[in-house]
Design an enzyme around this catalytic site. Structure first.
Site, PDB file in Angstrom:
ATOM      1  N   ASP A   8      -2.053   5.885  11.212  1.00  0.00           N
ATOM      2  CA  ASP A   8      -0.533   6.311  11.465  1.00  0.00           C
ATOM      3  C   ASP A   8      -0.666   8.102  11.893  1.00  0.00           C
ATOM      4  O   ASP A   8      -1.715   8.351  12.023  1.00  0.00           O
ATOM      5  CB  ASP A   8       0.149   6.148  10.405  1.00  0.00           C
ATOM      6  N   CYS A  66      -4.335   6.134   6.506  1.00  0.00           N
ATOM      7  CA  CYS A  66      -2.829   6.897   6.739  1.00  0.00           C
ATOM      8  C   CYS A  66      -2.830   8.143   5.731  1.00  0.00           C
ATOM      9  O   CYS A  66      -4.049   8.652   5.608  1.00  0.00           O
ATOM     10  CB  CYS A  66      -1.627   5.820   6.400  1.00  0.00           C
ATOM     11  N   GLY A  67      -1.736   8.490   5.382  1.00  0.00           N
ATOM     12  CA  GLY A  67      -1.623   9.998   4.451  1.00  0.00           C
ATOM     13  C   GLY A  67      -2.378   9.642   3.254  1.00  0.00           C
ATOM     14  O   GLY A  67      -3.249  10.356   2.764  1.00  0.00           O
ATOM     15  N   THR A  68      -2.164   8.434   2.635  1.00  0.00           N
ATOM     16  CA  THR A  68      -2.834   8.104   1.362  1.00  0.00           C
ATOM     17  C   THR A  68      -3.691   7.047   1.460  1.00  0.00           C
ATOM     18  O   THR A  68      -4.698   6.784   0.266  1.00  0.00           O
ATOM     19  CB  THR A  68      -1.599   7.950   0.378  1.00  0.00           C
ATOM     20  N   VAL A  70      -2.841   4.155   0.580  1.00  0.00           N
ATOM     21  CA  VAL A  70      -2.181   3.173   0.055  1.00  0.00           C
ATOM     22  C   VAL A  70      -1.270   2.292   0.711  1.00  0.00           C
ATOM     23  O   VAL A  70      -1.351   0.901   0.642  1.00  0.00           O
ATOM     24  CB  VAL A  70      -1.632   3.751  -1.389  1.00  0.00           C
ATOM     25  N   GLY A  71      -0.507   2.780   1.611  1.00  0.00           N
ATOM     26  CA  GLY A  71       0.382   1.817   2.126  1.00  0.00           C
ATOM     27  C   GLY A  71      -0.162   0.880   3.220  1.00  0.00           C
ATOM     28  O   GLY A  71       0.128  -0.208   3.295  1.00  0.00           O
ATOM     29  N   HIS A  99     -18.593  -7.247  -4.586  1.00  0.00           N
ATOM     30  CA  HIS A  99     -17.967  -8.166  -5.467  1.00  0.00           C
ATOM     31  C   HIS A  99     -16.457  -8.895  -4.751  1.00  0.00           C
ATOM     32  O   HIS A  99     -16.257 -10.065  -5.369  1.00  0.00           O
ATOM     33  CB  HIS A  99     -17.403  -7.454  -6.812  1.00  0.00           C
ATOM     34  N   ASN A 100     -15.818  -8.152  -3.972  1.00  0.00           N
ATOM     35  CA  ASN A 100     -14.582  -8.726  -3.653  1.00  0.00           C
ATOM     36  C   ASN A 100     -14.791  -9.312  -2.035  1.00  0.00           C
ATOM     37  O   ASN A 100     -13.598  -9.573  -1.366  1.00  0.00           O
ATOM     38  CB  ASN A 100     -13.740  -7.564  -3.698  1.00  0.00           C
ATOM     39  N   ARG A 110      -4.888  12.716   3.789  1.00  0.00           N
ATOM     40  CA  ARG A 110      -4.620  13.772   2.575  1.00  0.00           C
ATOM     41  C   ARG A 110      -5.022  13.807   1.432  1.00  0.00           C
ATOM     42  O   ARG A 110      -4.646  14.479   0.320  1.00  0.00           O
ATOM     43  CB  ARG A 110      -2.806  13.420   2.424  1.00  0.00           C
ATOM     44  N   HIS A 134     -19.068 -14.221  -7.812  1.00  0.00           N
ATOM     45  CA  HIS A 134     -18.006 -13.396  -7.184  1.00  0.00           C
ATOM     46  C   HIS A 134     -17.395 -14.426  -6.095  1.00  0.00           C
ATOM     47  O   HIS A 134     -16.062 -14.296  -5.651  1.00  0.00           O
ATOM     48  CB  HIS A 134     -18.531 -12.210  -6.503  1.00  0.00           C
ATOM     49  N   ARG A 137     -14.422 -16.190  -7.416  1.00  0.00           N
ATOM     50  CA  ARG A 137     -13.129 -15.260  -7.522  1.00  0.00           C
ATOM     51  C   ARG A 137     -12.716 -14.952  -6.467  1.00  0.00           C
ATOM     52  O   ARG A 137     -11.424 -14.954  -6.478  1.00  0.00           O
ATOM     53  CB  ARG A 137     -13.723 -14.116  -8.500  1.00  0.00           C
TER      54      ARG A 137
HETATM   55  C1  RB5 Z   1       3.501   8.902   6.111  1.00  0.00           C
HETATM   56  O1  RB5 Z   1       4.140  10.008   5.970  1.00  0.00           O
HETATM   57  C2  RB5 Z   1       3.023   8.542   4.874  1.00  0.00           C
HETATM   58  O2  RB5 Z   1       3.842   7.608   4.235  1.00  0.00           O
HETATM   59  C3  RB5 Z   1       1.982   7.346   5.258  1.00  0.00           C
HETATM   60  O3  RB5 Z   1       1.033   7.947   6.052  1.00  0.00           O
HETATM   61  C4  RB5 Z   1       1.160   6.826   4.020  1.00  0.00           C
HETATM   62  O4  RB5 Z   1       0.655   7.561   3.408  1.00  0.00           O
HETATM   63  C5  RB5 Z   1       1.856   5.696   3.327  1.00  0.00           C
HETATM   64  O5  RB5 Z   1       1.365   5.101   2.489  1.00  0.00           O
END
Ligand code: RB5
Length: 150
Positions: A8, A66-68, A70-71, A99-100, A110, A134, A137
């Site tokens: 993103d 992405c930034g983290t 995670v999303g 394993h996964n 970031r 594995h 699982r």
């Molecule tokens: C975008 O600002 C940010 O929310 C996205 O890149 C990400 O980190 C979401 O998980």
């Protein structure tokens, strides 16, 4: 290896660095963008594009930034057959393959620097799934997908 990548607007620089690294290593890269600074992107949509491409066999692995990270992982994991792991350490990037049998790696521009990000990519791409106990699982994860989408 065929590898699909995407990002993103929070991770264009790192995604481009990943693309160059993969190309230097001789991988075939399908870049789903974004491509331009200033381009906006909702990460669930990019995650879905790359995840569906991997699920359909267009690429053996995917990398989403992405930034983290995670999303991207949360969204990619909604696609059946996808096992996406958000990593910021090389041990996890290796073990999620071993394993996964993870097929998508995610991380955050970031969160990790470029040097570490490329180490994560290398660990993820060079580690084979160990199978054996594995596999059972991973099969349970697949069964869970089926149960939850009934
Ligand atoms: C975008 O600002 C940010 O929310 C996205 O890149 C990400 O980190 C979401 O998980």
């Amino acid at each position: 290896m065929k590898i699909a990548i995407g990002c993103d607007h929070a991770a264009l620089t790192l995604k481009n660095a990943v693309r160059e690294h993969l190309q230097e290593l001789g991988h075939e890269v399908r870049d789903f963008g974004i491509y331009e600074a200033g381009e906006k992107c909702d990460y669930p949509e990019k995650a879905a594009e790359v995840a569906r491409f991997v699920r359909d066999g267009g690429a053996e692995r995917g990398i989403l930034v992405c930034g983290t990270g995670v999303g991207m992982a949360i969204a990619a994991n909604k696609v059946r057959g996808i096992r996406a792991c958000c990593c910021s350490d090389s041990f996890s990037a290796r073990m999620t393959r071993a394993h996964n049998d993870a097929n998508i790696l995610t991380f955050g521009e970031r969160v990790v620097g470029q040097g570490l990000a490329l180490e994560l990519v290398d660990a993820f791409l060079t580690t084979e799934f160990e199978g054996g106990r594995h596999q059972r699982r991973v099969d349970l994860i697949t069964a869970l997908e089926t149960e939850e989408t009934r």
